[in-house]
Design a protein around this motif. Sequence first.
Motif, PDB file in Angstrom:
ATOM      1  N   ARG A 113       0.839  -1.195   0.000  1.00 43.00           N
ATOM      2  CA  ARG A 113       0.000   0.000   0.000  1.00 43.00           C
ATOM      3  C   ARG A 113       0.878   1.250   0.000  1.00 43.00           C
ATOM      4  NH1 ARG A 113      -5.170  -1.312   1.088  1.00 43.00           N
ATOM      5  NH2 ARG A 113      -5.560  -3.234   2.208  1.00 43.00           N
ATOM      6  N   VAL A 114       0.506   2.242  -0.794  1.00 40.86           N
ATOM      7  CA  VAL A 114       1.243   3.499  -0.856  1.00 40.86           C
ATOM      8  C   VAL A 114       1.099   4.265   0.453  1.00 40.86           C
ATOM      9  CG1 VAL A 114       1.298   5.757  -1.985  1.00 40.86           C
ATOM     10  CG2 VAL A 114       1.132   3.700  -3.354  1.00 40.86           C
ATOM     11  N   LYS A 115      -0.012   4.097   1.113  1.00 37.10           N
ATOM     12  CA  LYS A 115      -0.290   4.822   2.353  1.00 37.10           C
ATOM     13  C   LYS A 115       0.772   4.585   3.413  1.00 37.10           C
ATOM     14  CE  LYS A 115      -3.522   3.286   5.119  1.00 37.10           C
ATOM     15  NZ  LYS A 115      -4.802   2.870   5.657  1.00 37.10           N
ATOM     16  N   ASP A 116       1.123   3.300   3.626  1.00 34.24           N
ATOM     17  CA  ASP A 116       2.014   2.992   4.735  1.00 34.24           C
ATOM     18  C   ASP A 116       2.977   1.836   4.473  1.00 34.24           C
ATOM     19  OD1 ASP A 116       0.265   0.869   4.720  1.00 34.24           O
ATOM     20  OD2 ASP A 116      -0.540   1.247   6.718  1.00 34.24           O
ATOM     21  N   GLY A 117       2.983   1.294   3.265  1.00 32.48           N
ATOM     22  CA  GLY A 117       3.858   0.175   2.945  1.00 32.48           C
ATOM     23  C   GLY A 117       3.375  -1.149   3.493  1.00 32.48           C
ATOM     24  N   GLY A 118       2.140  -1.171   3.996  1.00 32.31           N
ATOM     25  CA  GLY A 118       1.592  -2.393   4.589  1.00 32.31           C
ATOM     26  C   GLY A 118       1.110  -3.392   3.554  1.00 32.31           C
ATOM     27  N   ARG A 119       0.730  -4.550   4.062  1.00 32.72           N
ATOM     28  CA  ARG A 119       0.190  -5.623   3.221  1.00 32.72           C
ATOM     29  C   ARG A 119      -1.062  -5.146   2.502  1.00 32.72           C
ATOM     30  NH1 ARG A 119       0.026 -11.301   5.805  1.00 32.72           N
ATOM     31  NH2 ARG A 119      -1.888 -11.132   4.687  1.00 32.72           N
ATOM     32  N   ILE A 120      -1.305  -5.687   1.330  1.00 32.39           N
ATOM     33  CA  ILE A 120      -2.521  -5.312   0.635  1.00 32.39           C
ATOM     34  C   ILE A 120      -3.714  -6.104   1.152  1.00 32.39           C
ATOM     35  CG2 ILE A 120      -1.410  -4.411  -1.403  1.00 32.39           C
ATOM     36  CD1 ILE A 120      -2.009  -6.966  -2.838  1.00 32.39           C
ATOM     37  N   GLY A 121      -3.467  -7.199   1.836  1.00 34.87           N
ATOM     38  CA  GLY A 121      -4.490  -7.938   2.561  1.00 34.87           C
ATOM     39  C   GLY A 121      -5.691  -8.371   1.752  1.00 34.87           C
ATOM     40  N   SER A 122      -6.884  -8.057   2.240  1.00 27.80           N
ATOM     41  CA  SER A 122      -8.119  -8.565   1.643  1.00 27.80           C
ATOM     42  C   SER A 122      -8.386  -8.022   0.249  1.00 27.80           C
ATOM     43  CB  SER A 122      -9.305  -8.272   2.559  1.00 27.80           C
ATOM     44  OG  SER A 122      -9.460  -6.876   2.698  1.00 27.80           O
TER      45      SER A 122
END
Length: 183
Positions: A113-122
């Motif tokens: 994710r561009v927002k926070d570098g987190g997993r894209i998940g669901s």
Amino acid sequence: MTGRLDIAKEQVERAFGPKVAKRLGAFDDGTLYVSAGGWAELAAWLVDFVVYLLCAGIGFVVFAVATRNSAIPDSAPLLTLLGLLLGVPVLYGLFFGDGRVLGAALTGTRLVRVKDGGRIGSSACWAMFVRTVLFPLLLVAMVLSGSGGVGSVRRLSIDDEATRRVRERYGVSHSGASTKCTS
């Protein structure tokens, strides 16, 4: 943030070279990352696209073999192929929640994710559908219309190894808890 990012790029260039520094960026929350190179992104997409086509093809062959002696409506093979072309990326996306499937694993990249570098998940199923079905259609439409793409970016591919090295060097943990590049 631009000033601090420029300073970080200078430090990264001294430590890792100009190629890595050129790809250095910061997520919306300020965490540093190194974007994947263009060839790595293309290779990851190409591998995923080939896997998608192979899985859809195998599914269609299985359908054809399973129904070869059955009296099925003439529209069944077409509907099955359409279902496979739309359903396979969604199923393949189930393995994509952490941002890595075969293409990313082979190229050392990860979709985040561009927002926070987190997993894209669901949203991984949707992301894989976009990468394998809508993206090629968009490219065809752009070529035919002669226009460039416009829109907001919500995900990007990062270079896992280079990002890890930069974060280790500058005190950023793998979990995202970090010193961040903020203004």
